[in-house]
Design an enzyme around this catalytic site. Structure first.
Site, PDB file in Angstrom:
ATOM      1  N   GLU A  21       0.829  -1.216   0.000  1.00  0.00           N
ATOM      2  CA  GLU A  21       0.000   0.000   0.000  1.00  0.00           C
ATOM      3  C   GLU A  21       0.863   1.265   0.000  1.00  0.00           C
ATOM      4  OE1 GLU A  21      -2.357  -1.230   3.620  1.00  0.00           O
ATOM      5  OE2 GLU A  21      -4.026  -0.672   2.296  1.00  0.00           O
ATOM      6  N   TYR A  52     -17.612  24.411  -3.050  1.00  0.00           N
ATOM      7  CA  TYR A  52     -17.270  22.977  -2.910  1.00  0.00           C
ATOM      8  C   TYR A  52     -16.335  22.485  -4.010  1.00  0.00           C
ATOM      9  CZ  TYR A  52     -21.634  22.492  -5.686  1.00  0.00           C
ATOM     10  OH  TYR A  52     -22.629  22.624  -6.602  1.00  0.00           O
ATOM     11  N   GLU A  72      -7.569   6.876   9.905  1.00  0.00           N
ATOM     12  CA  GLU A  72      -7.883   7.833  10.974  1.00  0.00           C
ATOM     13  C   GLU A  72      -7.058   9.119  10.817  1.00  0.00           C
ATOM     14  OE1 GLU A  72      -7.402   4.578  11.291  1.00  0.00           O
ATOM     15  OE2 GLU A  72      -8.126   3.781  13.204  1.00  0.00           O
ATOM     16  N   LYS A  97     -12.146   2.365   2.134  1.00  0.00           N
ATOM     17  CA  LYS A  97     -11.400   1.554   1.170  1.00  0.00           C
ATOM     18  C   LYS A  97     -12.369   0.483   0.674  1.00  0.00           C
ATOM     19  CE  LYS A  97      -6.789   1.781   3.261  1.00  0.00           C
ATOM     20  NZ  LYS A  97      -5.726   0.999   3.909  1.00  0.00           N
TER      21      LYS A  97
HETATM   22  N1  LIG Z   1      -7.936   1.100  12.512  1.00  0.00           N
HETATM   23  C1  LIG Z   1      -7.332   0.802  11.330  1.00  0.00           C
HETATM   24  N2  LIG Z   1      -7.045  -0.466  11.058  1.00  0.00           N
HETATM   25  C2  LIG Z   1      -6.425  -0.756   9.902  1.00  0.00           C
HETATM   26  C3  LIG Z   1      -6.099   0.241   8.989  1.00  0.00           C
HETATM   27  C4  LIG Z   1      -6.428   1.582   9.307  1.00  0.00           C
HETATM   28  O1  LIG Z   1      -6.198   2.539   8.546  1.00  0.00           O
HETATM   29  N3  LIG Z   1      -7.047   1.831  10.489  1.00  0.00           N
HETATM   30  N4  LIG Z   1      -5.473  -0.097   7.819  1.00  0.00           N
HETATM   31  C5  LIG Z   1      -5.177  -1.344   7.521  1.00  0.00           C
HETATM   32  C6  LIG Z   1      -4.554  -1.694   6.246  1.00  0.00           C
HETATM   33  O2  LIG Z   1      -3.917  -0.622   5.628  1.00  0.00           O
HETATM   34  C7  LIG Z   1      -5.658  -2.340   5.413  1.00  0.00           C
HETATM   35  O3  LIG Z   1      -6.635  -1.380   5.057  1.00  0.00           O
HETATM   36  C8  LIG Z   1      -5.216  -3.027   4.193  1.00  0.00           C
HETATM   37  O4  LIG Z   1      -5.897  -4.224   4.067  1.00  0.00           O
HETATM   38  C9  LIG Z   1      -5.481  -2.457   8.398  1.00  0.00           C
HETATM   39  N5  LIG Z   1      -6.124  -2.044   9.617  1.00  0.00           N
END
Ligand SMILES: Nc1nc2c(c(=O)[nH]1)N=C([C@H](O)[C@@H](O)CO)CN2
Length: 127
Positions: A21, A52, A72, A97
């Protein structure tokens, strides 16, 4: 207060905790609602409100520029941008996502915040 919403904003961003990623961008869907002065409607003038088009362009530009590990952090970044650059009094943002986990269509974060509201304290976990 009136509210502007931007629904289903598709962006490409570098976000995630995994190496794959960090190497490539991925599609995100952003939904955004923010407060604007209701007085804007009185003069029917874009100068009295928040454009906007400009908000969307700015979000695309900042996302093209850097990597975020966590959704976050990306969400808080967008909230800060709306407060500091556009002076919005209130914002709700959700970021998702798509298809990153087997059996899950969308996963993401949403944040709702007023400008004069202190950011909620970060929880302190002790194990
Ligand atoms: N609380 C979160 N947990 C996870 C995140 C995130 O951004 N916040 N991201 C991931 C990985 O990047 C995931 O999206 C890829 O599969 C995993 N957990």
């Amino acid at each position: 207060m009136d509210f502007i919403f931007v629904e289903g904003l598709q962006v490409e961003a570098s976000v995630g905790i995994y190496e794959r990623e960090k190497r490539a961008t991925q599609p995100l869907e952003i939904n955004l609602t923010f407060g604007v002065p209701d007085a804007a409607a009185a003069r029917d003038d874009i100068a009295d409100t928040i454009d906007y088009d400009v908000v969307v362009d700015r979000i695309r530009a900042v996302l093209a520029d850097r990597h975020f590990n966590l959704l976050e952090t990306l969400g808080e970044f967008i909230v800060d941008l709306l407060f500091s650059e556009f002076g919005v009094p209130w914002v709700r943002v959700s970021i998702a996502k798509m298809g990153v986990m087997r059996g899950v269509r969308r996963v993401g974060v949403f944040i709702e915040r007023g400008r004069d509201e202190p950011a909620p304290p970060r929880p302190h976990f002790q194990f």
